[in-house]
Motif scaffolding. Structure first.
Motif, PDB file in Angstrom:
ATOM      1  N   ALA A 124       0.864  -1.183   0.000  1.00 44.32           N
ATOM      2  CA  ALA A 124       0.000   0.000   0.000  1.00 44.32           C
ATOM      3  C   ALA A 124       0.901   1.234   0.000  1.00 44.32           C
ATOM      4  O   ALA A 124       1.410   1.624   1.043  1.00 44.32           O
ATOM      5  N   GLY A 125       1.115   1.791  -1.168  1.00 42.77           N
ATOM      6  CA  GLY A 125       1.934   2.994  -1.256  1.00 42.77           C
ATOM      7  C   GLY A 125       3.240   2.790  -1.993  1.00 42.77           C
ATOM      8  O   GLY A 125       3.710   1.667  -2.172  1.00 42.77           O
ATOM      9  N   GLN A 126       3.829   3.897  -2.405  1.00 45.78           N
ATOM     10  CA  GLN A 126       5.015   3.881  -3.263  1.00 45.78           C
ATOM     11  C   GLN A 126       6.256   3.312  -2.588  1.00 45.78           C
ATOM     12  O   GLN A 126       6.924   2.437  -3.134  1.00 45.78           O
ATOM     13  N   LEU A 127       6.610   3.818  -1.418  1.00 49.08           N
ATOM     14  CA  LEU A 127       7.856   3.379  -0.793  1.00 49.08           C
ATOM     15  C   LEU A 127       7.800   1.909  -0.396  1.00 49.08           C
ATOM     16  O   LEU A 127       8.772   1.173  -0.581  1.00 49.08           O
ATOM     17  N   ALA A 128       6.665   1.458   0.113  1.00 44.26           N
ATOM     18  CA  ALA A 128       6.507   0.039   0.448  1.00 44.26           C
ATOM     19  C   ALA A 128       6.706  -0.818  -0.802  1.00 44.26           C
ATOM     20  O   ALA A 128       7.370  -1.858  -0.761  1.00 44.26           O
ATOM     21  N   THR A 129       6.149  -0.368  -1.916  1.00 43.67           N
ATOM     22  CA  THR A 129       6.286  -1.102  -3.174  1.00 43.67           C
ATOM     23  C   THR A 129       7.741  -1.127  -3.624  1.00 43.67           C
ATOM     24  O   THR A 129       8.267  -2.182  -4.016  1.00 43.67           O
ATOM     25  N   THR A 130       8.407   0.003  -3.556  1.00 41.30           N
ATOM     26  CA  THR A 130       9.805   0.087  -3.973  1.00 41.30           C
ATOM     27  C   THR A 130      10.682  -0.866  -3.162  1.00 41.30           C
ATOM     28  O   THR A 130      11.494  -1.612  -3.716  1.00 41.30           O
ATOM     29  N   ILE A 131      10.510  -0.866  -1.846  1.00 43.96           N
ATOM     30  CA  ILE A 131      11.314  -1.733  -0.979  1.00 43.96           C
ATOM     31  C   ILE A 131      11.034  -3.198  -1.274  1.00 43.96           C
ATOM     32  O   ILE A 131      11.954  -4.005  -1.440  1.00 43.96           O
ATOM     33  N   ALA A 132       9.754  -3.572  -1.348  1.00 40.08           N
ATOM     34  CA  ALA A 132       9.399  -4.979  -1.581  1.00 40.08           C
ATOM     35  C   ALA A 132       9.906  -5.455  -2.942  1.00 40.08           C
ATOM     36  O   ALA A 132      10.480  -6.547  -3.041  1.00 40.08           O
ATOM     37  N   CYS A 133       9.724  -4.658  -3.968  1.00 40.68           N
ATOM     38  CA  CYS A 133      10.166  -5.062  -5.306  1.00 40.68           C
ATOM     39  C   CYS A 133      11.684  -5.217  -5.364  1.00 40.68           C
ATOM     40  O   CYS A 133      12.195  -6.141  -6.009  1.00 40.68           O
ATOM     41  N   ARG A 134      12.405  -4.328  -4.695  1.00 45.39           N
ATOM     42  CA  ARG A 134      13.865  -4.456  -4.650  1.00 45.39           C
ATOM     43  C   ARG A 134      14.264  -5.761  -3.961  1.00 45.39           C
ATOM     44  O   ARG A 134      15.109  -6.504  -4.447  1.00 45.39           O
ATOM     45  N   GLN A 135      13.628  -6.066  -2.831  1.00 39.77           N
ATOM     46  CA  GLN A 135      13.977  -7.292  -2.116  1.00 39.77           C
ATOM     47  C   GLN A 135      13.634  -8.550  -2.912  1.00 39.77           C
ATOM     48  O   GLN A 135      14.361  -9.538  -2.862  1.00 39.77           O
ATOM     49  N   PHE A 136      12.519  -8.515  -3.646  1.00 38.16           N
ATOM     50  CA  PHE A 136      12.093  -9.697  -4.405  1.00 38.16           C
ATOM     51  C   PHE A 136      12.694  -9.735  -5.813  1.00 38.16           C
ATOM     52  O   PHE A 136      12.484 -10.691  -6.549  1.00 38.16           O
ATOM     53  N   GLY A 137      13.412  -8.682  -6.185  1.00 39.83           N
ATOM     54  CA  GLY A 137      14.079  -8.654  -7.477  1.00 39.83           C
ATOM     55  C   GLY A 137      13.127  -8.568  -8.657  1.00 39.83           C
ATOM     56  O   GLY A 137      13.359  -9.209  -9.691  1.00 39.83           O
ATOM     57  N   ILE A 138      12.071  -7.776  -8.519  1.00 35.20           N
ATOM     58  CA  ILE A 138      11.092  -7.624  -9.601  1.00 35.20           C
ATOM     59  C   ILE A 138      10.868  -6.143  -9.909  1.00 35.20           C
ATOM     60  O   ILE A 138      11.118  -5.281  -9.069  1.00 35.20           O
ATOM     61  N   ALA A 139      10.375  -5.891 -11.106  1.00 36.10           N
ATOM     62  CA  ALA A 139      10.018  -4.521 -11.488  1.00 36.10           C
ATOM     63  C   ALA A 139       8.722  -4.137 -10.780  1.00 36.10           C
ATOM     64  O   ALA A 139       7.884  -4.995 -10.475  1.00 36.10           O
TER      65      ALA A 139
END
Length: 193
Positions: A124-139
């Protein structure tokens, strides 16, 4: 520096892990649980999606939320909650992502390892998405969409998961609560209903 004030909420039957960035400062809390700010729309979104009533979890006169309803509901539906940051510094006195300096990220793979039935993450939200995607290695997916990823865990075999990106539940996000609920409804229908 602030340390996350809540324990991760991780029901054993969790099929969905919901992640924000970090709670607002305690002075903004209406309760001691996730999405505690009374002006945040998350619990109204849940009310709309599951009960057709945005006030279902709201105690309007007390300007708080009904935790005695929320906790059992989340356990029954198998919805876990935490945030993507465990330690932050507020650069200004706000809860806005743009004013947070993340000092320590949550180890999301470790958290999912503790949730063997979980196949979906919702940010929920931009920063949460950025962190999760970086950790999971996805766009990063667009708002309302998802990306699939493989989770390689020490305690279990590789697991296929989805990361759903949803609009922020903050009132600062320029959508009505009803429009936000339409996005969330899709995920809830697919994962927890």
């Amino acid at each position: 520096m602030e340390i996350h004030p809540f324990e991760p909420f991780l029901p054993e039957n969790a099929k969905l892990l919901m992640l924000g960035t970090f709670p607002p400062a305690e002075k903004r809390w209406a309760m001691k649980f996730y999405y505690p700010n009374f002006t945040n729309d998350m619990w109204r979104i849940f009310g709309i999606c599951f009960f057709g009533d945005k006030m279902h979890f709201v105690r309007q006169e007390e300007k708080t939320y009904d935790l005695e309803r929320i906790i059992p509901f989340l356990r029954e539906k198998g919805i876990a909650m935490f945030d993507t940051a465990t330690r932050i510094i507020r650069t200004k006195n706000t809860a806005s992502d743009k004013d947070l300096q993340v000092v320590e990220e949550t180890d999301l793979s470790e958290m999912l390892d503790r949730l063997p039935l979980c196949r979906a993450v919702l940010t929920a939200g931009q920063l949460a998405t950025t962190i999760a995607c970086r950790q999971f290695g996805i766009a990063e997916p667009r708002v309302g969409e998802y990306r699939e990823f493989s989770l390689h865990l020490p305690a279990s075999a590789t697991r296929q998961c989805r990361l759903y990106r949803m609009p922020s539940s903050s009132r600062a996000y320029p959508l009505s609560v009803e429009k936000k609920a339409q996005y969330y409804q899709t995920v809830f229908d697919e994962i927890v209903k």
